[in-house]
Design an enzyme around this catalytic site. Sequence first.
Site, short mmCIF file in Angstrom:
data_model
loop_
_atom_site.label_atom_id
_atom_site.label_comp_id
_atom_site.label_asym_id
_atom_site.label_seq_id
_atom_site.Cartn_x
_atom_site.Cartn_y
_atom_site.Cartn_z
N GLU A 100 -0.96 7.78 8.44
CA GLU A 100 -1.52 8.79 7.65
C GLU A 100 -2.46 9.56 8.69
OE1 GLU A 100 -3.15 6.44 3.52
OE2 GLU A 100 -4.54 6.58 5.10
N ARG B 200 -8.96 -6.91 -8.61
CA ARG B 200 -9.74 -8.15 -8.44
C ARG B 200 -11.18 -7.61 -9.03
NH1 ARG B 200 -9.12 -6.97 -3.13
NH2 ARG B 200 -11.15 -6.47 -2.05
N LYS C 111 0.66 -1.21 -0.08
CA LYS C 111 -0.11 -0.04 0.00
C LYS C 111 0.80 1.25 0.02
CE LYS C 111 -3.66 -2.21 2.44
NZ LYS C 111 -4.36 -2.05 3.57
N GLY D 211 -7.93 -6.27 5.09
CA GLY D 211 -8.74 -6.28 6.19
C GLY D 211 -8.71 -5.80 7.40
N GLU E 208 -10.33 2.54 -4.34
CA GLU E 208 -11.25 3.06 -3.39
C GLU E 208 -10.78 4.48 -2.64
OE1 GLU E 208 -10.87 -1.27 -0.94
OE2 GLU E 208 -9.94 0.62 0.23
N LYS F 123 -17.57 -5.56 4.76
CA LYS F 123 -18.56 -4.91 4.19
C LYS F 123 -19.72 -5.70 4.34
CE LYS F 123 -15.50 -2.77 0.73
NZ LYS F 123 -14.67 -3.16 -0.51
N ILE G 191 -9.13 10.21 9.27
CA ILE G 191 -10.54 10.90 9.09
C ILE G 191 -11.48 10.19 9.83
CG2 ILE G 191 -11.97 11.69 7.29
CD1 ILE G 191 -9.14 13.02 6.65
C1 MV4 Z 1 -8.76 4.93 6.94
C2 MV4 Z 1 -9.95 5.65 7.67
C3 MV4 Z 1 -9.63 6.82 8.06
N1 MV4 Z 1 -8.45 7.74 7.79
N2 MV4 Z 1 -7.83 5.69 6.58
C4 MV4 Z 1 -10.39 0.64 6.38
C5 MV4 Z 1 -9.84 -0.57 5.46
C6 MV4 Z 1 -8.95 0.00 4.59
N3 MV4 Z 1 -9.30 -0.16 3.26
C7 MV4 Z 1 -8.66 1.42 4.89
N4 MV4 Z 1 -9.67 1.72 6.00
C8 MV4 Z 1 -9.93 3.05 6.42
N5 MV4 Z 1 -8.80 3.76 6.33
C9 MV4 Z 1 -7.62 7.02 7.10
N6 MV4 Z 1 -6.61 7.95 7.04
C10 MV4 Z 1 -10.90 4.82 7.50
C11 MV4 Z 1 -10.94 3.57 7.10
C12 MV4 Z 1 -12.26 2.60 7.18
C13 MV4 Z 1 -12.87 2.24 8.41
C14 MV4 Z 1 -12.24 2.67 9.69
C15 MV4 Z 1 -12.80 2.29 11.08
C16 MV4 Z 1 -14.01 1.75 10.58
C17 MV4 Z 1 -14.56 1.29 9.87
C18 MV4 Z 1 -14.06 1.63 8.57
C19 MV4 Z 1 -14.57 1.14 7.23
C20 MV4 Z 1 -14.00 1.73 5.97
C21 MV4 Z 1 -12.91 2.37 6.06
#
Ligand code: MV4
Length: 453
Positions: free
Chosen positions: A200, A292, A116, A164, A275, A237, A203
């Site tokens: 990072e 994918r 990543k 995940g 994403e 999800k 948010i």
């Molecule tokens: C974040 C975020 C907020 N701020 N990164 C979740 C899985 C991965 N794909 C990245 N994810 C997130 N990254 C920053 N800088 C919020 C998520 C996030 C999430 C975080 C807490 C609980 C549920 C979540 C669902 C989707 C994404």
Amino acid sequence: MFSKILIANRGEIALRIIRACKEMGIKTVAVYSEADKDSLHVRFADEAVCIGAAAPANSYLNIPAIISAAEITDVEAIHPGYGFLAENSHFAEICESCQITFIGPSPESMKMLSDKMSAREVMRKAGLPILSGSSTLVKCKEDALKVAHKIKYPVIIKASWGGGGRGMRIAHNDIRLVSSLMTAQAEAEAAFGKPDIYIEKYINQAKHIEFQILADNYGNIVHLGERDCSIQRRHQKLLEESPSPALNSKLRKKMGEAAIKGAKAVNYQSAGTVEFLLDADKTFYFMELNKRIQVEHPVTEVLYDVDLIKWQIRIAAGEKLTLNQETLMPNGASIECRINAENPDNNFIPSPGRIEALNLPAGPKIRVDTHVYQGYNISPYYDSMVAKVIAHGKDRNEAILIMKRALDELIIEPVKTTTHLHKQILDNRLFQEGEVYTNFLENIYGVKFDSEE
Ligand code: MV4
């Protein structure tokens, strides 16, 4: 076009791919583990080869066994589905060296996206907006504190090889950052074999918005709008929808163009998903490019009336994309509910076992993708998703109504499922108003986010 394809997967996605192949006049080969001998993908494929014992490492992740099955049955291509070997560039390379087409992006693009941190740098250089954070891996607490002081708290620690949500930690101060750093590194090492982490800006009130793209081998790329996947539990999800209630056509165009720019930067081919995180001010940031076909692809298929699996196969066979951006129009609204054999009342523990009574929803505007049947035994070896229910309405309100009546028709007994939780979500006022963020489930139902336990 190919005359025979091997499907290196199981469950509903294996069936989904067999369906596409049959409609294209392509013969199919299923591979299966000993635990899956009574599965429908084995029954519906033209040929089937047992590739090992139940544990994924012995079967669906067993590259020599899968390649042998492909050689014995003389297939021209392998579709990896999602999970298992789908994003494994080493597997894609082995397929290539055996003159078998891997249905997915090239090993070269996959490698550019493998971790990543590198993906983030590629996208930053390509001009995509990314969250402020470290531009190199964070090795020690001094590195971490330096980054955190520069970008200000809260920050999020992420595992570069992760997925995940494992290895992810949120920190609001120096003390938490330093203690989380160690646990995140240990967790990443244990889960992915690599401790690499980066930091990072975190948010808090964000939406998870992802764009579906299709890219052919000749530089043609289109996007098929977004899916709003903000409703998740432990980064699994639960419910996905399109269009996102948070986007208007102007923002959709802007984010779609960014998704295409990102895909071009890595010479992407096949179906992919870009994403983004969308914050409360509707500013968006690149997060990941998933290389994918995703579980939730039907949300896009029904909305755009496009078969994404058939396009993956055509693209892999060297056909040109004939879809064009100007004529790709979403029609109404669609929602997918993932029905998992889990008990939401007991921390979502898996609820495997034999399905004694089954009634799947049907009727107008409902699609159900599933591999289960009455008498099917849900194995504890694999993930707990048993069905995807997809509703398609003329607008979001209608899609909600259709989904609610469909879930009322769903009977899966005696296993426990997420069906009731979905009904609660669909009845929730904030959900109905489109006001859902990634913290929705924790806020509404006290479902905890893993790093906060
Ligand atoms: C974040 C975020 C907020 N701020 N990164 C979740 C899985 C991965 N794909 C990245 N994810 C997130 N990254 C920053 N800088 C919020 C998520 C996030 C999430 C975080 C807490 C609980 C549920 C979540 C669902 C989707 C994404």
